[in-house]
Design a protein around this motif. Structure first.
Motif, PDB file in Angstrom:
ATOM      1  N   TRP B  33       0.553  -0.981   0.002  1.00 20.43           N
ATOM      2  CA  TRP B  33      -0.105  -0.541  -0.191  1.00 20.43           C
ATOM      3  C   TRP B  33       1.706   1.292  -0.200  1.00 20.43           C
ATOM      4  O   TRP B  33       1.784   1.291   0.659  1.00 20.43           O
ATOM      5  CB  TRP B  33      -1.433  -0.348   0.772  1.00 20.43           C
ATOM      6  N   MET B 178     -11.002   3.757   4.890  1.00 20.27           N
ATOM      7  CA  MET B 178      -9.949   3.101   5.087  1.00 20.27           C
ATOM      8  C   MET B 178      -9.982   1.892   5.905  1.00 20.27           C
ATOM      9  O   MET B 178      -9.026   1.173   5.278  1.00 20.27           O
ATOM     10  CB  MET B 178      -8.875   4.381   5.843  1.00 20.27           C
ATOM     11  N   GLU B 179     -10.954   1.606   6.949  1.00 22.78           N
ATOM     12  CA  GLU B 179     -11.180   0.196   7.078  1.00 22.78           C
ATOM     13  C   GLU B 179     -11.565  -0.239   6.162  1.00 22.78           C
ATOM     14  O   GLU B 179     -10.943  -1.406   6.383  1.00 22.78           O
ATOM     15  CB  GLU B 179     -11.884   0.155   8.314  1.00 22.78           C
ATOM     16  N   SER B 182      -8.635  -1.749   3.867  1.00 24.01           N
ATOM     17  CA  SER B 182      -7.611  -2.849   4.232  1.00 24.01           C
ATOM     18  C   SER B 182      -8.315  -3.871   4.640  1.00 24.01           C
ATOM     19  O   SER B 182      -7.956  -4.659   4.035  1.00 24.01           O
ATOM     20  CB  SER B 182      -7.730  -2.046   6.220  1.00 24.01           C
ATOM     21  N   GLU B 183      -9.952  -4.141   4.682  1.00 29.63           N
ATOM     22  CA  GLU B 183      -9.987  -5.297   5.217  1.00 29.63           C
ATOM     23  C   GLU B 183      -9.931  -6.491   3.227  1.00 29.63           C
ATOM     24  O   GLU B 183      -9.647  -6.937   3.394  1.00 29.63           O
ATOM     25  CB  GLU B 183     -10.768  -5.191   5.440  1.00 29.63           C
ATOM     26  N   ARG B 185      -7.749  -5.053   0.766  1.00 28.14           N
ATOM     27  CA  ARG B 185      -6.345  -5.728   0.133  1.00 28.14           C
ATOM     28  C   ARG B 185      -6.437  -6.836   1.226  1.00 28.14           C
ATOM     29  O   ARG B 185      -4.939  -7.816   0.553  1.00 28.14           O
ATOM     30  CB  ARG B 185      -5.289  -4.430   1.166  1.00 28.14           C
ATOM     31  N   ALA B 186      -6.305  -7.325   2.815  1.00 24.13           N
ATOM     32  CA  ALA B 186      -6.266  -8.473   3.185  1.00 24.13           C
ATOM     33  C   ALA B 186      -7.019  -9.522   2.469  1.00 24.13           C
ATOM     34  O   ALA B 186      -6.524 -10.624   2.335  1.00 24.13           O
ATOM     35  CB  ALA B 186      -6.646  -8.207   5.271  1.00 24.13           C
ATOM     36  N   TRP B 204      -2.057   4.799   6.190  1.00 22.71           N
ATOM     37  CA  TRP B 204      -3.223   3.745   6.541  1.00 22.71           C
ATOM     38  C   TRP B 204      -1.432   3.291   5.540  1.00 22.71           C
ATOM     39  O   TRP B 204      -1.556   1.528   5.886  1.00 22.71           O
ATOM     40  CB  TRP B 204      -4.115   3.880   5.928  1.00 22.71           C
ATOM     41  N   GLY B 205      -1.113   3.260   4.849  1.00 18.75           N
ATOM     42  CA  GLY B 205      -0.211   2.877   3.923  1.00 18.75           C
ATOM     43  C   GLY B 205       1.226   2.625   4.581  1.00 18.75           C
ATOM     44  O   GLY B 205       1.120   2.399   5.319  1.00 18.75           O
ATOM     45  N   ASP B 206       1.632   1.172   3.867  1.00 20.20           N
ATOM     46  CA  ASP B 206       3.200   0.769   4.282  1.00 20.20           C
ATOM     47  C   ASP B 206       4.124   1.801   4.022  1.00 20.20           C
ATOM     48  O   ASP B 206       4.979   1.414   4.355  1.00 20.20           O
ATOM     49  CB  ASP B 206       3.108  -0.389   3.382  1.00 20.20           C
ATOM     50  N   LYS B 222       6.539   2.855   6.768  1.00 14.23           N
ATOM     51  CA  LYS B 222       5.642   3.592   8.216  1.00 14.23           C
ATOM     52  C   LYS B 222       6.413   2.918   9.439  1.00 14.23           C
ATOM     53  O   LYS B 222       7.049   2.005   9.847  1.00 14.23           O
ATOM     54  CB  LYS B 222       3.925   2.349   8.436  1.00 14.23           C
TER      55      LYS B 222
END
Lengths: 447, 224, 415
Positions: B33, B178-179, B182-183, B185-186, B204-206, B222
């Motif tokens: 990310w 954003m949550e 994130s979910e 992407r997982a 929120w990104g890596d 991050k």
């Protein structure tokens, strides 16, 4: 006009070669040689038929072969639809056959023979000795064209591997396109006639079988609708239905093929991509029946509007002697001995009749009405070896003019005298009256 | 070692005299990310357009998922956009007269064939199972953005691009979106590249890169 | 032997059989039409005479019966399977798509998902069935029934039809069969504004035991098992004729088929060289003389083919010219009627009703709401998932695939 006919034949032969080249994935040279050999053989076969068979027989043979081909096309298309809509059956591909050099060569030769024969009927005159030079020129031209079109074929976009029925549909459509450019080989007009007759027979038989009363009791408007079934429009549309149905069946067979199951794939986008690819592939395969349909439509066009000039003399007015007889001298103002149709118009007390006189190849004479017992009396024109009914476009070979039945001109009784032909005026008027009244009453009232 | 999804070397984009993106070297790993920050006119959107196949570079090398985007034909580029990339915009660009589910089906249509059941499932995944038949005008800003996310992921892209997706949202809605991203992407393992002005969103990104006047001036991982 | 039997049966029950038989007869028709103008009549005669052709035609209704039985059994098997929720009856080919899942997830969560997409759901302990739409199966049954009736009707009609033409004359007894003492009381034709007909023909008959019967035009009435099929109208005028060489005159009832006005019929004066041609004169008022009964006859008298007198004579009047007198004091109406014994008529009409009903069912069922089915059933090693759709296949496929995805996701979550 001649150039146009030539273009039709060249186009058809080119189309056939390209389709065969795309359809069979075997050695190009083998295909080219088979096609060229077949064509040359076909020209020779045609020349032999024309020189050995008398009268209309050579055309009848060629037409019978074409009809058989069309019938086979029908059956193959039916089988295709049967297979593709069957439950649990798999669609067998043409691949095996298309990779087999022997079947490819056989098909190419057979198609070549047909195409060569059709071309020979266009260029080689009927009867007499085989004109060797013409045969060689036509055959050689076909071989050269084969080589040329195999060159062109390489630049044509690839098409999906066709099934047997698709290849058949497209080849047959090109063959019929070529044959319809020669009026005496045209299949569509006789088909229209047959359909007209079939519909008439079926409606009549249905009324008889179902005990439906005669038109006396019907409301006129209802009867007019029923009368439409007897018109030549219905024959034309019915003929077109039969003409195009095999191609439509092939298209339906492709369209109704079940898409392969993608239920085992667990990602939606991947599933949809695969489905889309199948749908697109199926749609691409529909192009072939579409081309076949266009060629068949072109064949219908040529059949309805043949690029042929007719001999159609203006009817000459004649009168009866006091005894009621019409006398037409063999020579004089009109020379009856030229093998052409000659039309006459007889008028008496407000009634009139149109008739024609023709000297046949045996030297005898026939007198017929310029009308048949089926169609509206639009009359006949003369073309090479036949007369054509202007209404239904049926060709009547000159040999059968004078015989009753079908769309033949209605024969008129006459007396052969020393210097001419004598016809009874009153009988002629009556015959015309009965014929025209019958054909105007219900049939073909549309025109 | 993670495999590289995006690689650019000397990537440049000029608009006449103006150089919007100066030679940029960038590598993004599969599943990473990446947040891109910078002022207006810093070249963020230009980079995003180049990565999304919406624009072609003036110079340099750009390879995404093994595809060299410089040499792709127009058809190839269209296929790349269709099958490889999903984009979420600040202005969501939903079709106002279609319902939520129809908007998703439209994306399926341009990709392959529409599938209503799958479109419904996608909306259920973004928490809009109860808003299937509502038109965009009947949805809140956050809900509209969730429809956009469902639309962007419906064709299972490997690369999800966000051009300030939360720019118009309040704090609460931003967090929900954003949550959700994130979910997803997982679950789906796609790579996210998101342009933003908002530090909180970028976090929120890596990894976050900062652009200024077409040049990458800083890079933060991050936890830095 | 058994193998030959199987092949024979599979040919007999094949979907391809009826079209092939029809194509065969069509080719035969085309062949006959080359040589004859009466191709259909000749073809029918051939089918009647030639047992091979009769049997060939009979294959069509036979095939329809077998297919009706097989397709019904197949339909019922599928329904039973879904109802009982057991995997024993499930065989490949029963549905369009079949997927075997190697795991056994709970099906309960699917219920809600499928119900939300508009499917009706029914669950048992071991299965889950979801369906929506109306099946075209009844239309198929109606169509097959129509085929059975149509071709049986054609077959009956071809092989057993008998026709006998009778003149029904007002006031005269029926000369046929036991009808000798049955008498035609009255024949009348009226204007009648019907959907198809604008005339109504009524024939009243008094039977020997005093019962009165009325026969109409359509649907055909029956008399002693035969249909009455009125073909032509005519009159039986009482004609008085005398000529210079026939001073004693001559009087008789002729039967003349001279309707409608203008149509000519002729009759001899027996024992003389005279022949008289009659036709009905069109009424000046435009009314139909057959309806009103106010009629005038046009006549031409020929003596050895030479016309000797012509004229017009009103009902009740007389015409006289050059010693020739022709009187027309009375007339009776006549209907030339075919008495047809045909067991095919009713089946053929019924077939048309069946076809219409099949079409009325099929069109909405196929295009508005086709039947779509999904069925999950617990097998020995996992779940069998099958799906079938009679239309809207791609959309239904999506629902099926989403259900499978959902099962897979559940498994992933549980794992």
């Amino acid at each position: 006009m001649g150039a146009l006919k030539l273009t039709v034949l060249i186009l058809a032969w080119g189309g056939i070669i390209i389709v065969l080249g795309r359809g069979f994935s075997v050695n190009r040279l083998l295909l080219a040689v088979s096609n060229a050999t077949g064509f040359a053989a076909g020209v020779a076969v045609g020349a032999l038929l024309l020189s050995t068979l008398q009268g209309d027989a050579s055309f009848a043979v060629a037409k019978a072969v074409l009809s058989a081909l069309f019938l086979l096309h029908w059956l193959v298309s039916l089988a295709a639809l049967y297979r593709s809509t069957g439950e649990g059956t798999t669609v067998e591909r043409f691949q095996k056959m298309s990779n087999n050099p022997l079947s490819a060569a056989c098909c190419s030769i057979a198609v070549g023979i047909l195409a060569g024969t059709i071309c020979s009927f266009r260029f080689i005159p009927q009867g007499g000795e085989v004109p060797l030079l013409t045969v060689v020129i036509v055959g050689f031209s076909g071989v050269c064209l084969t080589a040329f079109f195999f060159g062109v074929e390489q630049f044509v976009p690839k098409m999906p591997v066709p099934t047997a029925e698709v290849l058949m549909a497209i080849v047959v459509s090109f063959i019929l396109f070529a044959s319809s450019s020669i009026p005496r080989l045209d299949l569509f007009s006789p088909l229209v006639m047959k359909v007209m007759k079939l519909i008439h027979d079926i409606v009549h038989q249905f009324f008889e079988s179902m005990l439906i009363p005669d038109h006396l009791f019907f409301r006129p408007e209802v009867w007019n609708y029923i009368g439409l079934l007897f018109g030549n429009r219905v024959g034309l549309w019915g003929g077109m239905l039969i003409w195009f149905t095999p191609v439509l069946l092939v298209a339906a067979a492709i369209r109704l093929e079940r898409l392969p199951s993608v239920a085992h794939i667990r990602q939606g986008a991947e599933r949809r991509t695969l489905l889309k690819a199948h749908i697109r592939e199926r749609r691409t395969r529909l192009v072939a029946p579409l081309i076949a349909g266009v060629m068949l439509a072109a064949a219908v066009f040529q059949s309805r509007f043949p690029a042929v000039e007719y001999w159609d003399p203006k009817p000459l007015k004649v009168a009866a002697t006091p005894s009621g007889s019409i006398f037409i001298p063999l020579t004089g103002e009109i020379d009856l001995k030229d093998g052409k149709i000659h039309k006459f118009l007889f008028k008496e007390r407000g009634r009139d009749a149109r008739f024609m006189v023709l000297q046949n190849s045996a030297g005898g004479y026939t007198v017929t009405l310029d009308a048949c017992s089926i169609c509206k009396p639009d009359g006949y024109g003369q073309t090479e070896g036949a007369v054509i009914c202007y209404y239904c476009k049926t060709l009547i070979p000159l040999e059968t003019v004078g015989k009753p039945g079908g769309c033949n001109p209605v024969p008129v009784p006459f007396m052969m005298e020393k210097n001419g032909i004598a016809i009874d005026g009153a009988a002629l008027l009556n015959l015309w009256g009965i014929t025209v009244q019958a054909t105007n009453r219900v049939k073909g009232a549309a025109r | 070692m993670m495999d590289v999804l995006i690689e650019t070397r000397g990537l440049t984009r000029n608009y006449g005299e103006i150089c919007a993106l100066k030679p940029l070297d960038l590598r993004v790993n599969n599943g990473e990310w990446l947040s891109i920050m910078g002022h207006s006119g810093s070249g963020k959107s230009t980079l995003l357009n180049l990565l999304g196949g919406l624009d072609r570079p003036s110079d340099g090398f750009i390879r995404v998922g093994g595809e060299d985007l410089r040499v792709l034909s127009e058809d190839g580029m269209a296929r790349y956009r269709r099958e490889f990339v999903g984009i979420i915009f600040q202005q969501h660009h939903l079709i106002p007269y279609l319902t939520a589910v129809e908007n998703i089906m439209m994306a399926q249509y341009f990709h392959s064939v529409p599938d209503e059941a799958e479109a419904r499932t996608a909306l259920e995944r973004v928490g809009l199972g109860h808003r299937l038949k509502n038109r965009p005008g009947e949805l809140s800003g956050g809900e509209q953005q969730r429809v956009c996310i469902a639309r962007a992921i419906i064709n299972s892209p490997r690369l999800l691009l966000g051009d300030e997706p939360t720019g118009n949202l309040d704090h609460g809605s931003t967090r929900v979106v954003m949550e959700l991203l994130s979910e997803l992407r997982a679950e789906e393992q796609f790579t996210i590249i998101m342009v933003t002005h908002n530090h909180e969103v970028a976090a929120w990104g890596d990894r976050t890169i900062y652009l200024d006047d077409g040049v990458m001036v800083r890079e933060e991982l991050k936890g830095d | 032997m058994r193998r030959i039997g199987n092949v024979f049966f599979s040919v007999l029950s094949s979907r391809a059989l009826p079209p092939l038989v029809m194509v065969f007869f069509l080719i035969m028709y085309a062949g006959i039409a080359v040589f004859s103008d009466e191709a259909l009549a000749m073809l029918m005669a051939q089918i009647r005479r030639n047992p091979f052709l009769t049997i060939l035609l009979a294959l069509i209704p036979l095939n329809a019966v077998i297919r009706l039985v097989r397709e019904t059994a197949r339909f019922l098997r599928r329904r039973r399977l879904i109802k009982t929720g057991r995997c024993e009856g499930l065989v490949p080919g029963m549905f369009d798509e079949m997927i075997d899942l190697s795991f056994s997830p709970s099906l309960a969560r699917l219920q809600e998902q499928l119900a939300a997409t508009g499917y009706r759901v029914q669950a048992t302990e071991t299965s889950l069935a979801a369906w929506r739409g109306v099946t075209v199966f009844p239309a198929r049954i109606l169509f097959l029934a129509g085929m059975i009736f149509l071709f049986s009707g054609i077959l009956f009609s071809l092989t057993t039809r008998t026709t006998r033409r009778e003149m029904l004359i007002e006031g005269e007894p029926l000369s046929w069969a036991t009808g000798e003492r049955d008498r035609i009381e009255n024949v009348s034709l009226q204007e009648h504004a019907g959907l198809f007909f604008n005339r109504a023909l009524t024939v009243k008959l008094a039977t020997h035991d005093g019962i009165r019967k009325t026969f109409g035009l359509y649907p055909p009435s029956r008399y002693q098992g035969a249909f009455l099929y009125p073909r032509y109208l005519g009159i039986a005028p009482l004609v008085r004729f005398s000529a210079p060489d026939l001073p004693g005159g001559f009087e008789t009832h002729y039967i003349l088929m001279i309707y409608p006005p203008g149509k000519e019929d002729s009759a001899d004066i027996p024992g003389t060289a005279y022949r008289v041609f009659f036709s009905l004169a069109p009424a000046e008022s435009g009314d139909d003389p057959f309806i009103t009964g106010r009629m005038a006859l046009l006549f031409r008298v020929l003596k050895e083919k030479e016309p000797v007198a012509t004229g017009r004579v009103l009902l009740g009047g007389e015409s006289s010219k050059g010693g020739y007198r022709l009187g027309f004091p009375d007339f009776r109406r006549v209907v030339a009627t075919d008495f047809v014994r045909d067991h095919g008529v009713i089946p053929i009409w019924m077939a048309l009703v069946f076809f219409a009903a099949a079409l009325l069912w099929w069109l909405p069922a196929r295009f508005i709401s086709p039947r779509r089915e999904i069925f999950f059933v617990q097998g020995f090693n996992g779940i069998h998932a099958v799906s079938r759709a009679e239309g809207m296949r791609i959309r239904h496929g999506g629902v099926f695939h989403a259900a499978l995805d959902s099962l897979e996701n559940n498994r992933a979550t549980h794992d």
